[in-house]
Each structure stands twice: as structure tokens, then as C-alpha cells.
Design a protein around this motif. Structure first.
Motif, PDB file in Angstrom:
ATOM      1  N   ALA A  92      12.161  55.112 -18.280  1.00 57.12           N
ATOM      2  CA  ALA A  92      11.948  54.942 -16.842  1.00 57.12           C
ATOM      3  C   ALA A  92      12.227  56.249 -16.106  1.00 57.12           C
ATOM      4  O   ALA A  92      13.115  57.018 -16.481  1.00 57.12           O
ATOM      5  CB  ALA A  92      12.857  53.840 -16.307  1.00 57.12           C
ATOM      6  N   SER A  93      11.481  56.501 -15.046  1.00 56.16           N
ATOM      7  CA  SER A  93      11.681  57.716 -14.261  1.00 56.16           C
ATOM      8  C   SER A  93      12.878  57.544 -13.330  1.00 56.16           C
ATOM      9  O   SER A  93      13.440  56.460 -13.196  1.00 56.16           O
ATOM     10  CB  SER A  93      10.422  58.049 -13.472  1.00 56.16           C
ATOM     11  OG  SER A  93      10.127  56.992 -12.597  1.00 56.16           O
ATOM     12  N   PHE A  94      13.233  58.611 -12.629  1.00 54.52           N
ATOM     13  CA  PHE A  94      14.362  58.576 -11.721  1.00 54.52           C
ATOM     14  C   PHE A  94      13.978  57.826 -10.435  1.00 54.52           C
ATOM     15  O   PHE A  94      13.125  58.247  -9.676  1.00 54.52           O
ATOM     16  CB  PHE A  94      14.801  60.003 -11.362  1.00 54.52           C
ATOM     17  CG  PHE A  94      15.406  60.723 -12.497  1.00 54.52           C
ATOM     18  CD1 PHE A  94      16.753  60.580 -12.803  1.00 54.52           C
ATOM     19  CD2 PHE A  94      14.637  61.565 -13.286  1.00 54.52           C
ATOM     20  CE1 PHE A  94      17.320  61.246 -13.869  1.00 54.52           C
ATOM     21  CE2 PHE A  94      15.200  62.243 -14.360  1.00 54.52           C
ATOM     22  CZ  PHE A  94      16.539  62.068 -14.642  1.00 54.52           C
ATOM     23  N   ARG A  95      14.587  56.693 -10.217  1.00 57.51           N
ATOM     24  CA  ARG A  95      14.424  55.910  -8.992  1.00 57.51           C
ATOM     25  C   ARG A  95      15.508  54.839  -9.003  1.00 57.51           C
ATOM     26  O   ARG A  95      16.309  54.782  -9.923  1.00 57.51           O
ATOM     27  CB  ARG A  95      13.032  55.292  -8.908  1.00 57.51           C
ATOM     28  CG  ARG A  95      12.739  54.275 -10.005  1.00 57.51           C
ATOM     29  CD  ARG A  95      11.357  53.651  -9.824  1.00 57.51           C
ATOM     30  NE  ARG A  95      11.169  52.576 -10.742  1.00 57.51           N
ATOM     31  CZ  ARG A  95      10.793  52.704 -12.014  1.00 57.51           C
ATOM     32  NH1 ARG A  95      10.568  53.891 -12.502  1.00 57.51           N
ATOM     33  NH2 ARG A  95      10.636  51.643 -12.776  1.00 57.51           N
ATOM     34  N   LYS A  96      15.525  53.985  -8.020  1.00 57.88           N
ATOM     35  CA  LYS A  96      16.514  52.916  -7.998  1.00 57.88           C
ATOM     36  C   LYS A  96      16.343  52.017  -9.216  1.00 57.88           C
ATOM     37  O   LYS A  96      15.231  51.639  -9.558  1.00 57.88           O
ATOM     38  CB  LYS A  96      16.373  52.069  -6.745  1.00 57.88           C
ATOM     39  CG  LYS A  96      17.156  52.561  -5.586  1.00 57.88           C
ATOM     40  CD  LYS A  96      17.170  51.527  -4.468  1.00 57.88           C
ATOM     41  CE  LYS A  96      18.125  51.961  -3.400  1.00 57.88           C
ATOM     42  NZ  LYS A  96      18.149  51.038  -2.291  1.00 57.88           N
TER      43      LYS A  96
END
Length: 99
Positions: A92-96
């Protein structure tokens, strides 16, 4: 030997005896539980420490090593590169809610 000189013989921590024994490997004269309990059995705990390669390498060095590893994967098996890509893109990418 440095701990014996400091703790048993009263030599200063920054003294000549301790510095002579410790300086070559940038060691510090602290008591270690592994050595305390297993040192008499011949345990050298430095080889069991895990090396953190991402902090050890500079960015440019890591990038060139990673490129070389990719070339090795291509030479060994093209499908292994595809598997690496699949696993990389499944992160998963950087986000909430992510890393």
C-alpha cells in the motif's frame, strides 16, 4: 579485558588502557548480559547482530546494488522479476491506513 581494567582495577574509562583495547573497533566499555552469562562459553555476540542495510548504505550505493540484483534476477529467471514487481506493487502507498 577493558571492563576488567575499568571495573576491577579502577582504570579510567577514557584512560590509555581502555582506549588501546577499544579504539580499533569503536567499542564501549559497558557490561553486556550476553557476555556476562554466555561469555565464559566462548560466545562472540557481534556476528549475531542484524545489519540494517538500508541505513548502512547511502542512497546511491543502495540504488546501484539494487540495480545489480535486478540484473542478476533477469539472468537467472525472467519470471522472478515479474514476481518481485507483483509483490512490490501490492504494498500500500503512503496514505491514511497505510504505512
Amino acid at each position: 579485558m577493558a571492563c576488567d581494567a575499568i571495573y576491577k582495577l579502577g582504570a579510567p574509562i577514557k584512560g590509555v588502557a581502555a582506549e588501546h583495547l577499544l579504539k580499533d573497533f569503536s567499542l564501549v566499555p559497558t557490561l553486556n548480559t550476553f557476555i556476562k552469562w554466555l561469555g565464559s562459553l566462548g560466545l562472540d555476540f557481534f556476528p549475531i547482530l542484524v545489519v540494517d542495510l538500508l541505513h548502512k548504505f547511502e542512497l546511491g550505493v543502495f540504488k546501484s546494488v539494487f540495480k545489480h540484483l535486478l540484473r542478476l534476477l533477469y539472468a537467472i529467471d525472467h519470471e522472478s522479476v515479474m514476481l518481485l514487481n507483483e509483490r512490490f506493487f501490492s504494498i500500500a502507498s503512503f496514505r491514511k491506513g497505510a504505512i
